[in-house]
Design an enzyme around this catalytic site. Structure first.
Site, PDB file in Angstrom:
ATOM      1  N   ASP A 162       0.872  -1.163   0.000  1.00 10.08           N
ATOM      2  CA  ASP A 162       0.000   0.000   0.000  1.00 10.08           C
ATOM      3  C   ASP A 162       0.923   1.231   0.000  1.00 10.08           C
ATOM      4  O   ASP A 162       2.088   1.144   0.399  1.00 10.08           O
ATOM      5  CB  ASP A 162      -0.875  -0.039   1.260  1.00 10.08           C
ATOM      6  CG  ASP A 162      -1.632   1.249   1.473  1.00 10.08           C
ATOM      7  OD1 ASP A 162      -2.348   1.659   0.541  1.00 10.08           O
ATOM      8  OD2 ASP A 162      -1.496   1.850   2.561  1.00 10.08           O
ATOM      9  N   ASP A 214      -0.277   5.060   0.699  1.00  6.16           N
ATOM     10  CA  ASP A 214      -0.615   6.114   1.670  1.00  6.16           C
ATOM     11  C   ASP A 214      -0.714   5.559   3.090  1.00  6.16           C
ATOM     12  O   ASP A 214      -1.459   4.605   3.354  1.00  6.16           O
ATOM     13  CB  ASP A 214      -1.943   6.771   1.272  1.00  6.16           C
ATOM     14  CG  ASP A 214      -1.858   7.408  -0.109  1.00  6.16           C
ATOM     15  OD1 ASP A 214      -0.835   8.044  -0.402  1.00  6.16           O
ATOM     16  OD2 ASP A 214      -2.810   7.242  -0.894  1.00  6.16           O
ATOM     17  N   ASP A 217      -1.271  -0.582   5.976  1.00  6.16           N
ATOM     18  CA  ASP A 217      -1.658  -0.020   7.283  1.00  6.16           C
ATOM     19  C   ASP A 217      -3.140  -0.170   7.570  1.00  6.16           C
ATOM     20  O   ASP A 217      -3.582   0.107   8.686  1.00  6.16           O
ATOM     21  CB  ASP A 217      -1.331   1.487   7.332  1.00  6.16           C
ATOM     22  CG  ASP A 217      -2.305   2.288   6.469  1.00  6.16           C
ATOM     23  OD1 ASP A 217      -2.280   2.096   5.236  1.00  6.16           O
ATOM     24  OD2 ASP A 217      -3.105   3.057   7.030  1.00  6.16           O
TER      25      ASP A 217
END
Ligand SMILES: [Mg+2]
Length: 234
Positions: free
Chosen positions: A15, A17, A190
């Site tokens: 991922d 961001d 995250d």
């Protein structure tokens, strides 16, 4: 995660961001820069507080309208909607200028920790970004993270996939694009639902990288920072 997965993964999915950099200060700076352009150009007597709250309203309206469509991430739509609500004339050049000002904040992202991690990994596997965002926004960031294309082989956005993580169709698209099987990939992210649950639903191993939340499954390794992950990979 067992040692074999670490050693044998052919592709690492990341991922972007809030996994490879922190968004909060960058997004705040982007909105401040958009406001500066708005304030200077429009002549409207709108305060920062009014501007920032109307941005959130416009963003929410666009997301409600577009639902799960990846276009719901297009920030230009938020600015356009916002200017419409303010009744601004000559909306087109101002919306574009605000979007450009916001994007200029990406120049301030500190990608050094991400580069250290990806440089370590590139000797043992290929790297793909799997991201719920528009292609334009993510290419702006990656052009700074990896300007010569030495670290990242694939950039897979929800805009191109036509669906968002955690959809099975998104992860299947990523596997097809990278030419690897689920058991040959590792997903690092995250967001527990989008990144972790989405990946493991398809049999992709996952690593949870989040400073604020703990892993919700004992089988999923958890790291608080990229530095922690790096030290484990050494
Ligand atoms: Mg994220």
């Amino acid at each position: 995660m067992n040692e074999l997965v670490w050693q044998n993964a052919k592709v690492w999915f990341f991922d972007l961001d809030d996994t490879l950099y922190k968004t909060e200060s960058i997004y705040a700076l982007g909105l401040e820069r958009a406001f500066a352009v708005f304030y200077k150009t429009s002549g409207a007597s709108i305060t920062w507080d009014e501007f920032s709250s109307q941005y959130q309203v416009a963003r929410e309206e666009v997301k409600v309208q577009l639902g799960q469509s990846p276009a719901c991430r297009n920030r230009l739509l938020y600015f356009k909607r916002m200017l419409e609500s303010f009744g601004i004339c000559a909306l087109a050049p101002l919306a574009l200028a605000m979007d450009n000002a916001y994007t200029s904040a990406y120049h301030e992202i500190d990608f050094d920790p991400a580069r250290t991690l990806l440089k370590m990994l590139r000797t043992r596997a290929k790297i793909a970004l799997l991201t719920n965002q528009t292609c334009q926004a993510q290419l702006e960031k990656v052009s700074r993270l990896d300007p010569r294309g030495e670290l990242i082989q694939w950039i897979i956005t929800s805009e191109e996939a036509g669906s968002e993580k955690p959809a099975e169709s998104f992860f299947k698209f990523a596997l097809a694009r990278t030419g690897c099987r689920a058991e040959e990939a590792v997903m690092v992210g995250d967001d527990w639902n989008n990144d972790i649950e989405g990946a493991i639903a398809l049999g992709i191993s996952a690593i949870f990288l989040n400073a604020d939340q703990k892993s919700k499954r004992s089988s999923i390794p958890h790291f608080k920072s990229m530095e922690d992950l790096c030290s484990t990979l050494l």
